[in-house]
Motif scaffolding. Structure first.
Motif, mmCIF file in Angstrom:
data_model
loop_
_atom_site.group_PDB
_atom_site.id
_atom_site.type_symbol
_atom_site.label_atom_id
_atom_site.label_comp_id
_atom_site.label_asym_id
_atom_site.label_seq_id
_atom_site.Cartn_x
_atom_site.Cartn_y
_atom_site.Cartn_z
ATOM 1 N N MET A 159 0.777 -1.189 -0.051
ATOM 2 C CA MET A 159 0.018 0.051 -0.180
ATOM 3 C C MET A 159 0.879 1.157 -0.105
ATOM 4 N N ASP A 160 0.232 2.172 -0.709
ATOM 5 C CA ASP A 160 1.225 3.479 -0.721
ATOM 6 C C ASP A 160 0.637 4.914 -0.350
ATOM 7 N N TYR A 161 1.436 5.595 -0.318
ATOM 8 C CA TYR A 161 0.887 7.143 -0.235
ATOM 9 C C TYR A 161 1.721 7.862 -1.458
ATOM 10 N N ASP A 162 0.952 8.142 -2.496
ATOM 11 C CA ASP A 162 1.658 8.843 -3.501
ATOM 12 C C ASP A 162 2.604 7.961 -4.086
ATOM 13 N N GLU A 163 2.315 6.615 -4.279
ATOM 14 C CA GLU A 163 3.370 5.678 -4.735
ATOM 15 C C GLU A 163 4.532 5.264 -4.150
ATOM 16 N N ARG A 164 4.666 5.965 -2.951
ATOM 17 C CA ARG A 164 5.843 5.619 -1.876
ATOM 18 C C ARG A 164 5.323 4.677 -0.764
ATOM 19 N N PHE A 165 6.301 3.977 -0.327
ATOM 20 C CA PHE A 165 6.156 2.942 0.847
ATOM 21 C C PHE A 165 5.450 1.565 0.590
ATOM 22 N N ARG A 166 5.416 1.302 -0.737
ATOM 23 C CA ARG A 166 4.779 -0.064 -0.921
ATOM 24 C C ARG A 166 5.743 -1.218 -0.518
#
Ligand code: 5GP
Length: 180
Positions: A159-166
């Motif tokens: 799961m991301d926030y603005d495509e980060r942290f996945r």
């Protein structure tokens, strides 16, 4: 990715996630014994969950992916569902398992479920790793839930926030300053 100084707290560790997935896979194997479900992962968030769930599942299963979005890069739903990538397999007369990372309003999954029923799937059930029951806007029947969580925006494990942290191995809550 293991460490990230933008995470405020860890909600579920890698071990907790894996243990719960093992339990879910066992239940699905019992419920679908003798069948070969078509597992449809909802991109992008469910990609890691699908991989781990299917490797724990003691059943033959086919896998495909669909990409639908009701988010525009922020943290609140728009209510609009856009189909960005369809499945390539035929779901007619198949036992479909829609696999999602997290159910929030329920809009995405209820629309995808209706779509698979319209396409003449034999059965359609929903599997989600996380669910936020307090955020539900539409009534959707979710057969398999990993964890129910409070109304917090989480990242990691796909799961991301603005495509980060996945690529974080765990599920965590971001520090407030990340949203600024
Ligand atoms: P729904 O249609 O149920 O409102 O939204 C489901 C989708 O919203 C999920 O597949 C996910 O992409 C996104 N979403 C909802 N809550 C969260 C959250 O806490 N974190 C992240 N990263 N995505 C979320």
């Amino acid at each position: 990715m293991k460490n990230c100084n933008e995470i405020k707290s860890i909600m579920f560790s890698e071990q907790q996630i894996q243990e719960r997935i093992e339990q879910m896979a066992k239940q699905i194997a019992v419920d679908y014994a003798g069948r070969r479900p078509l597992v449809i992962g909802v991109l992008k968030g469910a990609w890691i969950f699908v991989a781990d769930l299917l490797r724990s599942l003691e059943l033959p299963a086919d896998v495909d992916f669909i990409c639908a979005s009701s988010y525009g890069g922020g943290t609140t739903t728009t209510g609009e569902l856009t189909l960005l990538k369809d499945i390539t397999m035929d779901c007619r007369r198949r036992d479909v398992l829609l696999v999602e990372d997290i159910i929030d309003s329920g809009i995405t999954l209820s629309r995808l479920k209706d779509m698979m029923i319209e396409r003449k799937a034999k059965s359609v059930n929903i599997v989600t790793l996380l669910s936020k029951p307090s955020r539900r806007k539409v009534d959707v029947d979710v057969k398999y839930v990993g964890f129910e969580i409070p109304d917090e925006f989480v990242v990691g494990y796909g799961m991301d926030y603005d495509e980060r942290f996945r690529t974080l191995n765990y599920i965590g809550v971001l520090k407030e300053e990340v949203y600024k």
